[in-house]
Design an enzyme around this catalytic site. Structure first.
Site, PDB file in Angstrom:
ATOM      1  N   ASP A  47      21.916  44.315  62.333  1.00 28.19           N
ATOM      2  CA  ASP A  47      23.087  43.836  61.594  1.00 28.19           C
ATOM      3  C   ASP A  47      24.349  43.911  62.438  1.00 28.19           C
ATOM      4  OD1 ASP A  47      22.084  43.169  59.197  1.00 28.19           O
ATOM      5  OD2 ASP A  47      22.857  44.901  58.107  1.00 28.19           O
ATOM      6  N   LYS A  69      25.024  39.772  58.602  1.00 29.83           N
ATOM      7  CA  LYS A  69      25.853  38.959  57.733  1.00 29.83           C
ATOM      8  C   LYS A  69      27.263  39.484  57.906  1.00 29.83           C
ATOM      9  CE  LYS A  69      24.472  37.356  53.943  1.00 29.83           C
ATOM     10  NZ  LYS A  69      23.851  36.054  54.172  1.00 29.83           N
ATOM     11  N   MET A 184      33.760  47.670  51.259  1.00 35.26           N
ATOM     12  CA  MET A 184      34.138  46.247  51.296  1.00 35.26           C
ATOM     13  C   MET A 184      35.328  45.945  50.391  1.00 35.26           C
ATOM     14  SD  MET A 184      30.333  44.561  51.288  1.00 35.26           S
ATOM     15  CE  MET A 184      29.507  45.778  50.285  1.00 35.26           C
TER      16      MET A 184
HETATM   17  N1  SAH Z   1      24.717  49.928  54.336  1.00 33.37           N
HETATM   18  C1  SAH Z   1      26.067  50.291  54.736  1.00 33.37           C
HETATM   19  C2  SAH Z   1      27.102  49.512  53.955  1.00 33.37           C
HETATM   20  C3  SAH Z   1      27.052  48.030  54.202  1.00 33.37           C
HETATM   21  S1  SAH Z   1      28.306  47.163  53.362  1.00 33.37           S
HETATM   22  C4  SAH Z   1      26.257  51.801  54.561  1.00 33.37           C
HETATM   23  O1  SAH Z   1      25.421  52.441  53.928  1.00 33.37           O
HETATM   24  O2  SAH Z   1      27.245  52.324  55.063  1.00 33.37           O
HETATM   25  C5  SAH Z   1      29.552  47.073  54.605  1.00 33.37           C
HETATM   26  C6  SAH Z   1      30.699  48.001  54.268  1.00 33.37           C
HETATM   27  O3  SAH Z   1      30.367  49.338  54.596  1.00 33.37           O
HETATM   28  C7  SAH Z   1      31.966  47.731  55.032  1.00 33.37           C
HETATM   29  O4  SAH Z   1      32.707  46.679  54.476  1.00 33.37           O
HETATM   30  C8  SAH Z   1      32.665  49.054  54.875  1.00 33.37           C
HETATM   31  O5  SAH Z   1      33.218  49.191  53.591  1.00 33.37           O
HETATM   32  C9  SAH Z   1      31.521  50.033  54.983  1.00 33.37           C
HETATM   33  N2  SAH Z   1      31.319  50.540  56.356  1.00 33.37           N
HETATM   34  C10 SAH Z   1      30.200  50.436  57.087  1.00 33.37           C
HETATM   35  N3  SAH Z   1      30.349  51.060  58.279  1.00 33.37           N
HETATM   36  C11 SAH Z   1      31.601  51.562  58.281  1.00 33.37           C
HETATM   37  C12 SAH Z   1      32.354  52.327  59.221  1.00 33.37           C
HETATM   38  N4  SAH Z   1      31.870  52.702  60.410  1.00 33.37           N
HETATM   39  N5  SAH Z   1      33.622  52.670  58.882  1.00 33.37           N
HETATM   40  C13 SAH Z   1      34.147  52.333  57.702  1.00 33.37           C
HETATM   41  N6  SAH Z   1      33.480  51.613  56.783  1.00 33.37           N
HETATM   42  C14 SAH Z   1      32.224  51.245  57.059  1.00 33.37           C
END
Ligand code: SAH
Length: 264
Positions: A47, A69, A184
């Site tokens: 991803d 995505k 998000m």
């Molecule tokens: N599966 C992922 C989330 C995917 S949705 C998880 O469990 O973390 C994508 C969202 O995750 C982003 O828009 C943000 O809100 C958050 N996100 C993912 N990685 C991040 C990071 N390193 N720092 C801050 N927000 C993060």
């Protein structure tokens, strides 16, 4: 290379798919199973949110392909990604499907697993540290805390199609959850904060915005429900961000062990 035998890790069988969470960024937050999968995968389908430092850990000879995505940019559709995983597995590859954070927290891991089950492809789900937990830890914010916060809610600020999720019961979330962790949500921050105030949360309740959590570019901005949107804009905070609402944010003043934060 990790000692798979000593850790009693399962074999990565050709023709199977592992749906693996890579955590929020810091390679040190990978699980032993994730490292084991990186050591043995033939194909890594990753991803957009997976940290480049983690991709560098893949076995020499593994073929890496992007399938992320990412809002705004052309990206393969979800059915295309699932079909690709099935194809690669049927061709006899060990397929590592690598996702940011945890594969099943707003990550469509469930959808991909359903497609694999439907196609009779053997698969394993390897949890990862989700940004809403790992990011808070790296900002010195306990996700729950005795006496202040005995419940937490993980919420997406973004629905299929991009709007603030109107299907959510914001009043119930505001009343029932002392800590609210928003994924998000940066694009709709002003509306979400206003909605929480409307539902009865105090305008001066603390909010932390954690950008690029656990990476070298991590930034943390502390403000309030009423001030969060304006300060995010003024500070030019960049996605991805985790946003946390609740009194637990105040603990950061003492618990910011990383020391990478910015003064409120
Ligand atoms: N599966 C992922 C989330 C995917 S949705 C998880 O469990 O973390 C994508 C969202 O995750 C982003 O828009 C943000 O809100 C958050 N996100 C993912 N990685 C991040 C990071 N390193 N720092 C801050 N927000 C993060």
């Amino acid at each position: 290379m990790i000692d798979s035998a000593r850790l009693r890790l399962p074999g990565f069988t050709p023709g199977s798919v592992w749906l693996v969470g890579a955590g929020p960024g810091d390679p040190g937050l990978l699980s032993a199973l994730a490292l084991h999968a990186l050591d043995h995968a033939d194909r890594v389908v990753y991803d957009a949110l997976v940290d480049p430092r983690i991709l560098e850990l893949a076995r020499a000879g593994a073929v890496l392909e992007a399938a992320g995505k990412r809002g705004g940019r052309p990206s393969p559709s979800q059915p295309d990604i699932s079909a690709r995983l099935i194809r690669l597995a049927r061709d006899g590859n060990r397929v590592l499907r690598l996702k940011g954070g945890d594969p099943c927290v707003f990550g469509r891991g469930g959808e991909e697993a359903l497609a694999l089950a439907d196609a009779n492809i053997p698969f394993r789900i390897v949890p990862g540290i989700t940004a809403g937990i790992g990011g808070l830890a790296y900002a010195g914010i306990p996700v729950t805390h005795r006496d202040i916060a005995s419940a937490v809610t993980f919420v997406t600020g973004h629905e299929r199609g991009g709007a603030v999720p109107e299907s959510l019961d914001w009043d119930a979330i505001a009343k029932g959850s002392p800590v609210i962790v928003l994924y998000m949500a940066l694009n709709h921050l002003a509306r979400i904060m206003a909605r929480l105030i409307e539902a009865g949360r105090k305008p001066d309740e603390p909010v932390a915005i954690i950008s690029k959590a656990t990476t070298e570019a991590q930034r943390v901005l502390v403000s309030s429900l009423e001030g969060a949107a304006a300060s995010a804009q003024a500070a030019q905070i960049e996605a991805p961000t985790i946003i946390v609402v609740g009194e637990v944010v105040r603990l950061r003043a003492t618990l910011d062990w990383l020391g990478a934060g910015e003064a409120p």
